[in-house]
Scaffold this active site. Structure first.
Site, short mmCIF file in Angstrom:
data_model
loop_
_atom_site.label_atom_id
_atom_site.label_comp_id
_atom_site.label_asym_id
_atom_site.label_seq_id
_atom_site.Cartn_x
_atom_site.Cartn_y
_atom_site.Cartn_z
N ALA A 85 6.95 4.19 -0.35
CA ALA A 85 7.48 4.47 0.94
C ALA A 85 7.88 5.74 1.44
O ALA A 85 8.58 6.46 0.67
CB ALA A 85 8.30 3.07 1.78
N ASP A 86 7.11 5.93 2.61
CA ASP A 86 7.66 7.02 3.96
C ASP A 86 7.59 6.90 5.00
O ASP A 86 7.58 5.94 5.66
CB ASP A 86 6.96 8.29 3.87
#
Lengths: 212, 212
Positions: A85-86
């Site tokens: 995730a970012d």
């Protein structure tokens, strides 16, 4: 959504490819059990190559998850599901903001966000090492900040809160009081779009792409 | 907003008239120090007498705060600031939902919320015992639930989560994954509209109605 599969999913080896304590907390809330293996991906993609912050965050999330998948596959043979995730903040002028490196940058970020609405994008990438299925998506939430004066921003920067957070603020801490409203998924602003993740997983289970 | 006054406000005697651990957490996030004195008010106002859930919640919050103020004034002479709050869920058909009393009621509440949008109202009442200033307001957030099947609802009710929460769900827990989007203040859904509280306090300090 996913709650009825949580027990079965716990039998799989889930790996969160992120150091963020917020993501750990959000995934834990779903009743999932997982290990944390922090990605070594450099997060240095060329932002100019992406149409918007969502596409950039999704690509970074995918690189993070794939880097961890490559590493784990060399170490172990059993199948994994890796969650990358970012999160980035997109200012009204289109600037993509990541974590501020110092007080001056944090202050400038907050000055550009106060009194207006901005977008928070989180990219998520799910890598299933058996069969190498990769499923990526992004989620966008609109966040409106109340007008803030320089004194308020200085008091907030002084707390040290901004430095490990995209856009220089964490909605779950004291900056929650700066936010007059949001439109979309709250957990996406914290760093993980829990509803879209649960829906995606649930759909993959229902169409038998993966088995719980 | 309030962060720059937090230290000065800590010198006042703040009292939260609520047993909710979520409210304690949200107020703590602001950097405020406070005691908790749970109100003995019965929360039995006649809902039919109020135009909407927001007015009902605000009146209940005010009764809670005033009950604690009366009690503390008999015990001690120093001035207090009491914070009362009450949260209700208003279903699409206008029904005001409080905490479900059993599994059947929790299930019915969740069945009526799945797949549609509802409103969450939190009423807040601030009682300053020196001069008996009372300032009350309410905040409304729109919450949209994804469609849920009976299996998902049953799995959630089984966790025991619904029973101390208005409308039978807590957005900060596993039910966060049911929420496809919100519009407004997230913390209001958790039980305390932190932005509006900080703004109200800050305005009272700026116009010198209260001294920090």
């Amino acid at each position: 959504m996913l709650l009825q599969y949580a027990e079965a999913l716990c039998a799989r080896h889930l790996v969160l490819a992120s150091a963020s304590p917020r993501r750990r907390e959000i995934l834990g809330n779903l009743g999932l059990k997982f290990d944390v293996v922090v990605s070594r991906f450099d997060e240095d993609l060329d932002k100019a190559k992406f149409g918007n912050g969502g596409e950039y965050a999704m690509a970074t999330a995918q690189h993070k998850a794939l880097e961890v998948a490559d590493r784990l596959e060399q170490e172990e043979n059993s199948p994994f599901m890796i969650i990358g995730a970012d999160t980035v903040v997109e200012a009204p002028d289109g600037t993509i903001m990541e974590k501020p490196k110092d007080e001056a940058e944090a202050t400038n970020m907050l000055l550009s966000l106060q009194g207006v609405s901005h977008q928070v994008h989180t990219g998520v990438s799910l890598v299933f090492t058996d069969g190498r299925l990769v499923k990526s998506f992004s989620e966008t939430t609109h966040v409106t900040f109340a007008p803030l004066d320089t004194e308020e921003i200085a008091a907030y920067v002084k707390t040290g809160e901004p430095f490990d957070k995209a856009g220089g603020y964490g909605i779950q801490g004291p900056a929650g009081a700066f936010v007059s409203s949001i439109s979309g998924c709250y957990f996406n602003v914290m760093g993980f779009p829990i509803h879209k993740f649960a829906k995606t997983m649930s759909d993959l289970i229902k169409d038998e792409t993966i088995k719980p």
